[in-house]
Design an enzyme around this catalytic site. Structure first.
Site, mmCIF file in Angstrom:
data_model
loop_
_atom_site.group_PDB
_atom_site.id
_atom_site.type_symbol
_atom_site.label_atom_id
_atom_site.label_comp_id
_atom_site.label_asym_id
_atom_site.label_seq_id
_atom_site.Cartn_x
_atom_site.Cartn_y
_atom_site.Cartn_z
ATOM 1 N N GLU A 88 65.195 78.421 -1.080
ATOM 2 C CA GLU A 88 63.847 78.150 -0.573
ATOM 3 C C GLU A 88 62.850 79.225 -0.998
ATOM 4 O O GLU A 88 61.710 78.915 -1.344
ATOM 5 C CB GLU A 88 63.878 78.050 0.958
ATOM 6 C CG GLU A 88 62.509 77.700 1.540
ATOM 7 C CD GLU A 88 62.377 78.004 3.010
ATOM 8 O OE1 GLU A 88 63.415 78.198 3.680
ATOM 9 O OE2 GLU A 88 61.227 78.075 3.484
ATOM 10 N N GLU A 140 55.921 72.887 5.766
ATOM 11 C CA GLU A 140 57.284 72.637 5.279
ATOM 12 C C GLU A 140 57.128 71.489 4.282
ATOM 13 O O GLU A 140 56.914 70.341 4.669
ATOM 14 C CB GLU A 140 58.208 72.220 6.428
ATOM 15 C CG GLU A 140 58.332 73.240 7.557
ATOM 16 C CD GLU A 140 59.352 74.334 7.280
ATOM 17 O OE1 GLU A 140 59.786 74.474 6.116
ATOM 18 O OE2 GLU A 140 59.711 75.065 8.224
ATOM 19 N N HIS A 195 59.974 83.904 3.374
ATOM 20 C CA HIS A 195 61.254 84.556 3.052
ATOM 21 C C HIS A 195 61.123 85.449 1.811
ATOM 22 O O HIS A 195 60.007 85.729 1.363
ATOM 23 C CB HIS A 195 62.375 83.522 2.914
ATOM 24 C CG HIS A 195 62.327 82.466 3.983
ATOM 25 N ND1 HIS A 195 62.667 82.728 5.277
ATOM 26 C CD2 HIS A 195 61.914 81.158 3.963
ATOM 27 C CE1 HIS A 195 62.487 81.625 6.006
ATOM 28 N NE2 HIS A 195 62.035 80.665 5.240
ATOM 29 N N HIS A 213 56.577 76.912 2.908
ATOM 30 C CA HIS A 213 58.019 76.839 3.121
ATOM 31 C C HIS A 213 58.540 75.478 2.689
ATOM 32 O O HIS A 213 57.775 74.558 2.428
ATOM 33 C CB HIS A 213 58.354 77.000 4.621
ATOM 34 C CG HIS A 213 58.185 78.379 5.155
ATOM 35 N ND1 HIS A 213 59.249 79.176 5.503
ATOM 36 C CD2 HIS A 213 57.064 79.109 5.404
ATOM 37 C CE1 HIS A 213 58.803 80.343 5.958
ATOM 38 N NE2 HIS A 213 57.468 80.327 5.906
HETATM 39 ZN ZN ZN Z 1 61.276 78.730 5.456
#
Ligand code: ZN
Length: 302
Positions: A132, A264, A95, A187
């Site tokens: 995030e 993640e 992102h 992430h």
């Molecule tokens: Zn993400």
């Protein structure tokens, strides 16, 4: 520093910012002091341990992996480990800070190797609003510092939180064009609030990535094992099996031609995990876990 039995406490690095992680220690003959050594050859003395020189400041052929003192306590040896010199690693912090205000860019449909997905997304955030994208970049920059200290060449898909994208296919292309020995997208998840833990996503063969499915699975195992060991974070309670999840719907994994995984690190929608992701000390731990996993993979120690 943890002391047991008759071992005295003479000091530790505590929260001191280090350029490289501590990788070893040695006690003085009296037992009234010790040295700590960092991967860059830095020496830290405590108690009656004398400073006799350091390997930091250049000249290392490879990162230091350990040390031992001489019997009289007036000197020490450091051992250099395997170097990542010549290895290229691409790190992809997911992102970006400008994505939320640029829907015309990030919402564009782009080909992801098996279908269409949006160019990028805004990512998730914790209940207190910590985004995030900021977590991903903090960890990514820290992993980059670790790997560079070990001699690797590191390519980052972004280095600030103020831009838009790049689109996921471009992130994949950056890793491919760099001929990376390994690529890792970083992430944190926006999962169900009652679930927590980390999961490593690995590619599924789609034609484009066929040649790197095997090595990506090894990379996934190395990153999972190191991340669990270093952070103590449990594997996800809601995604994957034992912290591994093959995914065929993500352009970053579908379009890769180099060994690649996506981690993640935690679930930002879970209060326990959210507090961890907001903590700079846990971000540093997460980075140590990821860099240790990449180093294990590149060293062929799995
Ligand atoms: Zn993400």
């Amino acid at each position: 520093m943890l002391s047991f039995g008759d071992a005295g406490f003479y000091g530790s690095m505590g929260a001191t910012h280090l350029n490289a992680p501590i990788v070893g220690m040695a006690a003085t003959p009296s037992g009234n002091g010790y040295w700590l050594v960092a991967a860059d050859g830095g020496i830290f003395t405590f108690g009656d341990a004398p400073f006799e020189g350091a390997g930091s400041g250049g000249g290392l052929a490879a990162p230091v992996t350990g040390m031992v003192g001489t019997p009289d306590g007036k000197g020490y040896w450091m051992v250099e480990g395997a170097s990542l010199s010549g290895k290229v690693v691409t790190l992809d912090p997911g992102h970006n800070g400008g994505n939320a205000s640029a829907p015309t860019v990030v919402d564009q449909a782009v080909w992801n190797g098996t279908g269409y997905e949006s160019c990028d997304t805004s990512g998730t955030e914790t209940g207190t609003g910590y985004p995030e994208y900021a977590f991903n970049l903090a960890v990514g920059l820290d992993v980059a510092a670790d790997l560079r200290a070990e001699g690797a060449t590191v390519v980052l898909t972004r280095t600030t939180n103020t831009g838009v994208g790049p689109c996921v296919p471009i992130r994949a292309a950056i890793g491919n064009n760099a001929h990376s020995a390994a690529a890792v997208s970083i992430h944190a998840d926006g999962g169900p609030p009652q679930g927590r833990g980390f999961v490593v996503l690995e590619p599924v063969a789609d034609g484009i990535n066929n040649a790197v499915i095997g090595p990506s699975s090894l990379l996934a195992l190395d990153v999972r094992n190191a991340f669990a060991a270093v952070t103590g974070e449990p594997t996800s309670t809601y995604a994957g099996v034992d912290g591994i999840q093959p995914r065929s719907d993500l352009g970053g994994l579908n379009l890769t031609t180099v060994p690649k995984v996506l981690i993640e690190c935690a679930n930002m929608r879970n209060p326990t995990d959210a507090a961890l992701t907001e903590s700079p000390s846990w971000q540093a731990l997460a980075a140590r876990g990821i860099s240790a996993g990449i180093t294990a993979f590149l060293s062929g120690s799995s």
